[in-house]
Design an enzyme around this catalytic site. Sequence first.
Site, PDB file in Angstrom:
ATOM      1  N   GLN A  54       0.829  -1.196   0.000  1.00  0.00           N
ATOM      2  CA  GLN A  54       0.000   0.000   0.000  1.00  0.00           C
ATOM      3  C   GLN A  54       0.868   1.253   0.000  1.00  0.00           C
ATOM      4  OE1 GLN A  54      -2.661  -2.142   3.289  1.00  0.00           O
ATOM      5  NE2 GLN A  54      -3.343  -0.047   2.981  1.00  0.00           N
ATOM      6  N   ARG A  62      -5.653   7.763  16.947  1.00  0.00           N
ATOM      7  CA  ARG A  62      -6.958   7.698  16.282  1.00  0.00           C
ATOM      8  C   ARG A  62      -7.993   7.014  17.185  1.00  0.00           C
ATOM      9  NH1 ARG A  62      -9.442   8.469  11.077  1.00  0.00           N
ATOM     10  NH2 ARG A  62      -7.602   9.481  10.243  1.00  0.00           N
ATOM     11  N   GLU A  81     -12.705   2.873   5.122  1.00  0.00           N
ATOM     12  CA  GLU A  81     -12.729   2.405   6.511  1.00  0.00           C
ATOM     13  C   GLU A  81     -14.065   2.541   7.224  1.00  0.00           C
ATOM     14  OE1 GLU A  81      -8.490   3.366   8.341  1.00  0.00           O
ATOM     15  OE2 GLU A  81      -9.219   4.990   7.089  1.00  0.00           O
TER      16      GLU A  81
END
Lengths: 819, 161
Positions: A198, A311, A774
């Site tokens: 990625q 997060r 997500e």
Amino acid sequence: MTVAKPLPHDAAALHVTGQARYVDDIPLPADTVHLAFGLSQIARGRITGMDLSAVRAAPGVIAVMTADDLPFANDVSPSIHDEPLLADGTIHHAGQPVFLVIAESHLAARAAARLGVVACDEETPILTVEEALAADSRFEGGPVIWAKGDVEAALASAPERLSGTLRLGGQEHFYLEGQAALALPQEGGDMHVVSSTQHPTEIQHKVAEALGLPMHAVRVECRRMGGGFGGKESQGNALAVACAVAARATGRPAKMRYDRDDDFIVTGKRHDFRIDYRAGFDREGRVHALDFTQLCRCGWAQDLSLAVADRAMLHSDNAYRIGALRVASHRLKTNTQSATAFRGFGGPQGMAGVEAVMDRIARHLGMDGVALRRRNFYEAARARGPSAPSGESRGAPPSPEDVSGRKKQGEADLTSRGATKISSGTGAAQRFGGAHSPPPPGGANVTHYGMEVTDFELHAMTDRLLETSDYAARRTAIADWNAGSPVLKRGLAYAPVKFGISFTLTHLNQAGALVHVYQDGSIHLNHGGTEMGQGLFQKVAQVTAERFGLPVESVKITATDTAKVPNTSATAASSGSDLNGMAAQNAADQIRDRMAACLAPLYQAEPAAVRFEDGEVVVGEERMPFAEAARICYMNRVSLSAAGYYRTPEITWDRLRGQGRPFYYFAYGCAVTEVVIDTLTGENRILRADILHDCGRSLNPALDRGQIEGGYVQGAGWLTTEELVWDAKGRLRTHAPSTYKIPACSDRPQVFEVALWDGENRSETVYRSKAVGEPPFMLGISAWLALADACAACGPHDPMLNAPATAEEVLAAVGRARG
Amino acid sequence: MDKTREITLTVNGESVTARVPVRMNLVDFLRNELELTGSHVGCEHGVCGACTLLMDGRTTRACLTLAVQADGAEVVTVEGLAASGRSAALARAFTERNALQCGFCTPGMLASAVTWVEGGGSAERDAIRAHISGNYCRCTGYQSIVDAIADVAGSKAEDAA
Ligand code: FES
Ligand code: FES
């Protein structure tokens, strides 16, 4: 319109015929060598000696390398250089690569790797968050604490209080294609690497370091991955670097792919969490105060853990405006695999924490879970329109976590989310919230990190979902059904999702694209995003084609390539379409403007009046095919190639203080799930799921729907069947699909209703779309809450359900409910 | 070194004779010796279904089958299904329904789906779910895959009626 069409995946025709190539499918030069790691059998200790003679003597083995044989950097970390490719004397986890076998075939390498004898002084490993806390084994000095309001005072004055502990397990990515890389040596010592990654730029950076080369000597390519989910953001580094050093050492191409067991044992997973909470609320269901302590198990290396833990903190409010909210986050270092990025990147853990608390409060008060949640929602966004600017009004200072000044040049990978490095200090101040607890900002609709919520869609979305899912009637029906069913119990739950979009490391929110128009009117597209199945390539191609008024077939999609677009960020944080779509649009518009400026005077028209539509270019009275326009521009010596660029506006984030506007906008969703459990065995099923999800003005509703369905099932898998088990010696015992259970087709909901919210992004994103990679993952939380609801139907107490809610855990929760 | 043995089998309609190590998996033989890389390896121990193909008409895990076991057999991979047109309707439905994302599971999924449709399987979703429950997909959540198979099974049933 090409944009907004539900076009199929760009490579669908290749996939259904078996022609789509993954790394392992690339035809190899005949002299290619194959690699395998020899892995540590123990979790912690010092290497006292290695006998690799049997490995060297094994059939097909060409060479064996240890840390001492590496000519340059022995490091594959995306953050602080704490992750040696091959163990440098210290063993940090069971499964750590210790030596590298180079052999004539994949199987020969793997067979030989088992023959190594590594003598160690074994030490007692630190495996659990409790052991790590006791040993003060952590990343960053102490806990990071962000807060809004006076939590202690609000707790003390609240009419009702609850506290408890919740455990959330980790998750293996189980991308169906395992990690793989191939290095092809070039003239002059250059290296061409093909990697299932990625983050091609990070691979380029790490390979360059390992070979002692500047980045320009390394080219990294990735056409597609067979799934990524975050597991190929940093975890491909080791294979690519191993291939590069082996290729350099042997002068032959080198390929490596992990066998599935090695993939489980070596690579990082989702962070597991223990969350301790205290809640203060009133009898009407208004939550006054929440205090979370998040114990985050990071494993042995820092990797991306700081950003993941951040997060989790940032999503501890989920959809709720809580007067006083404090999150203390401990980033604990253990002798286990280095936990890493996984779809949601900590967000799911933070969100599951607050949702579990909301449910518990609702049960305590005898209120319906939806009613309680709605009472605490953020205020609805005002009339549609571009989002109001926010963060800067509170004067957040520029981001202090820019690492460029702190590291020796050429060391830090600035394109990594793991590059986040703050000195939070070790002093007692943090422990009591001092340094991290600025006075709460004003304004009512503000998160605990000072960001005003201006685009909150969940009031109207919840209304719609409750109606389409027939929530109220089913709630009553299920209660009746349960009353007459002693063994089987049903559960129903609603869960909202509010997910922040942008990299929290602000400088990563940039992207580049490269567009060529050829003289026959066909178009070549390249950008920094990678394709892992999510359909990014098709979406960006749709945007590009749209700018030229062409069908998407006019645009050739090409492999991500560090030689075409440099300095890219990982395809992560759901940012792929937002960033790369805008960069491609920018490139296309540059070419379009040049073409218009060339064509307009030829036909007595204004450049601004030139239109690109339906495969034609309209210049004044003249209409011509796009190919003709391209030919004319070429003949008039107009450059038909452009590099596009985009950076997200308006974001600002002071990580140290936990204040600012880290997100450009929020993506929303909500789900209602119904389950049934067998109270004798704990076995359970998802019966029905209803989802309403906000993709803004979707770039491609078919692809977005796929992300929503797949995300929900993966999220529900995390919280139900996917259980990782380490033994007392720190060895992962669930290291293959035979013991680690991802959802199979028969596990998904029998009734699965998915709808897209017909809104548009209030922020100025590409065609007003929203990121979708997500956010839907967290819709799966509703399945877990529904299981808790079913357990709660068994007795008067709270089931205190942990995750994953395996049959065993459900059975235990039924027991807790009964008391 | 490994012992070897000569095998003769039909792969996608063509006769193939080769000398193979007796321990070589069928999927490795197809991928590495015949360059038929459409059959993927996901787990290499028979759980994920990525390597599923047809051997003598039955869905078979090519990672659990030795190449020598395929001696005399008729093997059809995703490439063969596509070339012969056997999977054409399913391929169309998978594309239209967006029943693939990363595509890694697709060849195995198609092999399982072909046996369902050709065996006269119904469009009944629960039955389809059970039939493909041995094929993992980590991306799609399966909904679109079941839809695609149901489309084809349904239209086949209509044609027959
Ligand atoms: S590779 Fe054969 S079943 Fe997984
Ligand atoms: S499409 Fe990725 S595994 Fe099925």
